[in-house]
Design an enzyme around this catalytic site. Structure first.
Site, mmCIF file in Angstrom:
data_model
loop_
_atom_site.group_PDB
_atom_site.id
_atom_site.type_symbol
_atom_site.label_atom_id
_atom_site.label_comp_id
_atom_site.label_asym_id
_atom_site.label_seq_id
_atom_site.Cartn_x
_atom_site.Cartn_y
_atom_site.Cartn_z
ATOM 1 N N GLU A 237 0.893 -1.172 0.000
ATOM 2 C CA GLU A 237 0.000 0.000 0.000
ATOM 3 C C GLU A 237 0.921 1.208 0.000
ATOM 4 O O GLU A 237 1.556 1.494 1.012
ATOM 5 C CB GLU A 237 -0.876 0.014 1.249
ATOM 6 C CG GLU A 237 -1.698 -1.240 1.459
ATOM 7 C CD GLU A 237 -2.850 -1.342 0.499
ATOM 8 O OE1 GLU A 237 -3.450 -2.413 0.427
ATOM 9 O OE2 GLU A 237 -3.144 -0.342 -0.199
ATOM 10 N N CYS A 271 -2.163 8.614 3.449
ATOM 11 C CA CYS A 271 -1.944 8.143 2.073
ATOM 12 C C CYS A 271 -3.137 8.457 1.188
ATOM 13 O O CYS A 271 -2.991 8.649 -0.009
ATOM 14 C CB CYS A 271 -1.652 6.654 2.082
ATOM 15 S SG CYS A 271 -2.943 5.706 2.876
HETATM 16 P P1 NAD Z 1 8.983 4.591 4.049
HETATM 17 O O1 NAD Z 1 8.849 3.727 2.861
HETATM 18 O O2 NAD Z 1 10.190 5.408 4.191
HETATM 19 O O3 NAD Z 1 8.890 3.725 5.406
HETATM 20 C C1 NAD Z 1 7.830 2.860 5.694
HETATM 21 C C2 NAD Z 1 8.341 1.688 6.534
HETATM 22 O O4 NAD Z 1 9.289 0.954 5.780
HETATM 23 C C3 NAD Z 1 9.063 2.091 7.823
HETATM 24 O O5 NAD Z 1 8.762 1.151 8.828
HETATM 25 C C4 NAD Z 1 10.523 1.998 7.431
HETATM 26 O O6 NAD Z 1 11.383 1.761 8.528
HETATM 27 C C5 NAD Z 1 10.479 0.787 6.522
HETATM 28 N N1 NAD Z 1 11.592 0.672 5.586
HETATM 29 C C6 NAD Z 1 12.313 1.660 4.997
HETATM 30 N N2 NAD Z 1 13.258 1.116 4.174
HETATM 31 C C7 NAD Z 1 13.098 -0.225 4.235
HETATM 32 C C8 NAD Z 1 13.748 -1.335 3.618
HETATM 33 N N3 NAD Z 1 14.730 -1.171 2.742
HETATM 34 N N4 NAD Z 1 13.318 -2.571 3.918
HETATM 35 C C9 NAD Z 1 12.304 -2.759 4.775
HETATM 36 N N5 NAD Z 1 11.649 -1.766 5.395
HETATM 37 C C10 NAD Z 1 12.046 -0.513 5.131
HETATM 38 O O7 NAD Z 1 7.655 5.447 4.070
HETATM 39 P P2 NAD Z 1 7.380 6.789 4.894
HETATM 40 O O8 NAD Z 1 7.867 7.898 4.046
HETATM 41 O O9 NAD Z 1 7.845 6.692 6.273
HETATM 42 O O10 NAD Z 1 5.770 6.748 4.918
HETATM 43 C C11 NAD Z 1 5.017 7.594 4.172
HETATM 44 C C12 NAD Z 1 4.600 6.943 2.880
HETATM 45 O O11 NAD Z 1 3.720 5.861 3.160
HETATM 46 C C13 NAD Z 1 3.819 7.874 1.975
HETATM 47 O O12 NAD Z 1 4.265 7.736 0.642
HETATM 48 C C14 NAD Z 1 2.385 7.375 2.101
HETATM 49 O O13 NAD Z 1 1.573 7.660 1.000
HETATM 50 C C15 NAD Z 1 2.590 5.926 2.314
HETATM 51 N N6 NAD Z 1 1.413 5.310 2.962
HETATM 52 C C16 NAD Z 1 0.568 4.543 2.212
HETATM 53 C C17 NAD Z 1 -0.566 3.989 2.789
HETATM 54 C C18 NAD Z 1 -1.520 3.174 1.958
HETATM 55 O O14 NAD Z 1 -2.378 2.504 2.522
HETATM 56 N N7 NAD Z 1 -1.404 3.198 0.641
HETATM 57 C C19 NAD Z 1 -0.834 4.197 4.146
HETATM 58 C C20 NAD Z 1 0.034 4.982 4.877
HETATM 59 C C21 NAD Z 1 1.168 5.529 4.270
#
Ligand code: NAD
Length: 497
Positions: A237, A271
């Site tokens: 997501e 999101c």
């Molecule tokens: P991000 O991708 O930086 O981080 C999200 C999670 O992934 C965190 O727990 C982070 O520690 C982990 N992560 C980062 N690198 C990783 C890797 N290489 N391997 C495994 N895990 C890793 O996202 P963010 O910027 O913190 O969150 C915001 C984003 O999330 C926005 O783009 C938003 O739209 C999206 N989002 C989407 C939904 C949905 O349902 N579509 C819901 C909430 C947020």
């Protein structure tokens, strides 16, 4: 996040004042492997329980979430900086979602008789077996309900879960673990692994059987590629740049209030938040006047009081992105109709709900996700133009349509995973029995509904052949067998469904 010198803890700071909030143990790669091994040992016993027994645990967790509402709200707010009313969305979503999932799981997961290859001779049953150990990786913006609802469906399907929360918000996930334990979930079936994604991500991909990820499109793409190498399931997501359409027959009062809520709730860090609004020229001036009034009435501030509609941004990094997007737009000729200022007097990361007009494709805010309280307004000449502009994005997560009569037909032409008619985002997201997720670069797979449950299972078809095999019996030539079967297939094709 800041780490201790030894790197053994994560220090969480409170966005309300940028002061120390909590210190939690930081999981090492070896500790993550050990937790996955423990999960793997216990999972078969959990999977053997009737689904209704697993559902009882999840239903009890739903009741406990309601009972613990105030404590959950405090933790969510302290870690994320959001307003209390936005934190309440998480309690509402998880308490209702878990109950709906628990109610629906026994029916969705039951074994089903299917027509067999040869009527009467083949008894065929479709089963859904748990995949084993599921990794769930969650972001900081909905730190309680995303872990709760994703884990609930994986657990209901008979899996064990290891959850890696964002390092800004580990306490909300740890509180969820307490609630699951109190609800009767056996130890080691749900383990929270606070730690760095770059360190734990590779372990989770290498050692578990499915990865459910919520976060940015960039990280989702990396994880999906890694999962593909192991041929394990992945569901993502991801980001959005969600459009809203105001059609000529909209109720403009409701549309204005709803648009302000859809763009600025959770300080725009949602999101499914609205970041682009396409307004039909016949109602543009009246709509803008009402939208500005609705936005002006929103109260921004920090703390546990219910009086604020809009809270803080979650971090200095989020504030920097929002400021950069607005500055870039203004430098390239956009007009600020409302907001546009950092409000350090209210809280270190507070930013005013902001409305821009005159946004053009050269500006970052035109197509990039801001993930903050910034809405761009566009005047369009026709419904057709509004639909085309809404679909002109690499994302396809959520859309909102304001119209008295043309909602469903307009929704059918939008390329987004959810569409809300006469509301911004809550009705589709809150319809827990229906799937939720993104098209295009907003994701793969779905959460919620039976799609969100069955993705944590492997379908297994068990066919029990009676009396005769589907092959020439002893003494019957291949040619005779083929002739008889050809006639049989012709009959089956005529009479069977
Ligand atoms: P991000 O991708 O930086 O981080 C999200 C999670 O992934 C965190 O727990 C982070 O520690 C982990 N992560 C980062 N690198 C990783 C890797 N290489 N391997 C495994 N895990 C890793 O996202 P963010 O910027 O913190 O969150 C915001 C984003 O999330 C926005 O783009 C938003 O739209 C999206 N989002 C989407 C939904 C949905 O349902 N579509 C819901 C909430 C947020």
């Amino acid at each position: 996040m800041s780490n201790s010198p030894e790197g053994t803890t994560i220090t969480v700071r409170r966005p309300f004042d940028n002061q120390f909030h909590a210190e939690v143990p930081r999981t090492t790669a070896d500790q993550a492997r050990a937790a996955i091994s423990r999960a793997r040992r216990i999972q078969p016993r959990w999977a053997e329980l009737p689904v209704a027994r697993r559902a009882d645990v999840i239903a009890r967790a739903a009741s406990l979430i309601l009972a613990e509402c105030d404590r959950i709200l405090d933790v969510i707010q302290d870690e994320s900086g959001k307003a209390r009313i936005s934190a309440f969305e998480e309690v509402m979503d998880s308490a209702r979602g878990l109950r709906v999932f628990a109610n629906k799981a026994p029916q969705a997961l039951r074994a089903r008789r299917r027509p067999g290859a040869i009527p009467a001779l083949t008894k065929t049953v479709e089963h859904h077996r748990p995949v084993g150990v599921v990794s769930i990786i969650t972001p900081w913006n909905y730190p309680f309900t995303l872990p709760a609802t994703d884990a609930a469906q994986a657990l209901l399907a008979g899996n064990a879960v290891v959850l890696k929360p964002d390092s800004q918000t580990p306490s909300a996930a740890l509180l969820l673990a307490e609630i699951f334990a109190e609800a009767g979930l056996p130890a080691d079936l749900f383990t929270v692994l606070p730690g760095a994604g770059s360190e734990l991500g590779p372990v989770l991909v290498a050692e578990t059987d499915f990865v459910m990820f919520t976060g940015s499109t960039a990280t989702g793409r990396t994880l999906a590629a890694a999962c593909a190498q192991r041929l394990i399931g992945f569901s993502g997501e991801l980001g959005g740049k969600n459009p809203l359409l105001v059609l000529p027959d909209a109720d403009l009062d409701a549309a204005a209030i709803g648009t302000a809520r859809a763009a600025f709730a959770n300080t725009g860090q949602l999101c499914i938040s609205i970041e682009r609004a396409y307004v039909h020229r016949s109602v543009y001036p009246e709509f803008v006047e009402r939208l500005l009034a609705a936005t002006a009435s929103l109260k921004t501030g920090v703390g546990h009081s219910w009086e604020f509609d809009i809270g803080s941004l979650s971090s200095a990094a989020q504030l920097a992105t929002v400021e950069a997007h607005v500055a870039d737009a203004v430098a390239k000729g956009a007009t600020v109709l409302a907001g546009g200022r950092h409000r350090g007097d209210l809280g270190p990361f507070c930013y005013e709900p902001t409305i821009l007009a005159g946004v053009t494709p050269e500006m970052e805010v035109f197509a990039e996700e801001t993930f903050g309280p910034v809405l761009s307004l566009y005047q369009v000449n026709s419904i057709e133009d509004a639909i085309n502009a809404a679909n002109d994005s690499r994302y396809g997560l959520n859309a909102s349509i304001w119209s008295r009569h043309h909602g469903p037909e307009t929704a059918a032409r939008l390329r987004t995973g959810t569409v809300n008619i006469n509301d911004g985002y809550a009705p589709a997201f809150g319809s827990h029995a229906a799937p939720m997720g993104g098209m295009k670069e907003s994701g793969v797979g779905r959460r919620h509904g039976s799609a969100g449950l069955l993705k944590y299972t492997e379908a297994q078809t068990v066919a029990d052949q009676r009396l005769l095999p589907i092959a020439p019996p002893p003494g019957v030539s291949n040619e005779t067998f083929a002739r008889v079967l050809k006639a049989g297939i012709a009959v089956m094709n005529r009479v069977l469904p």
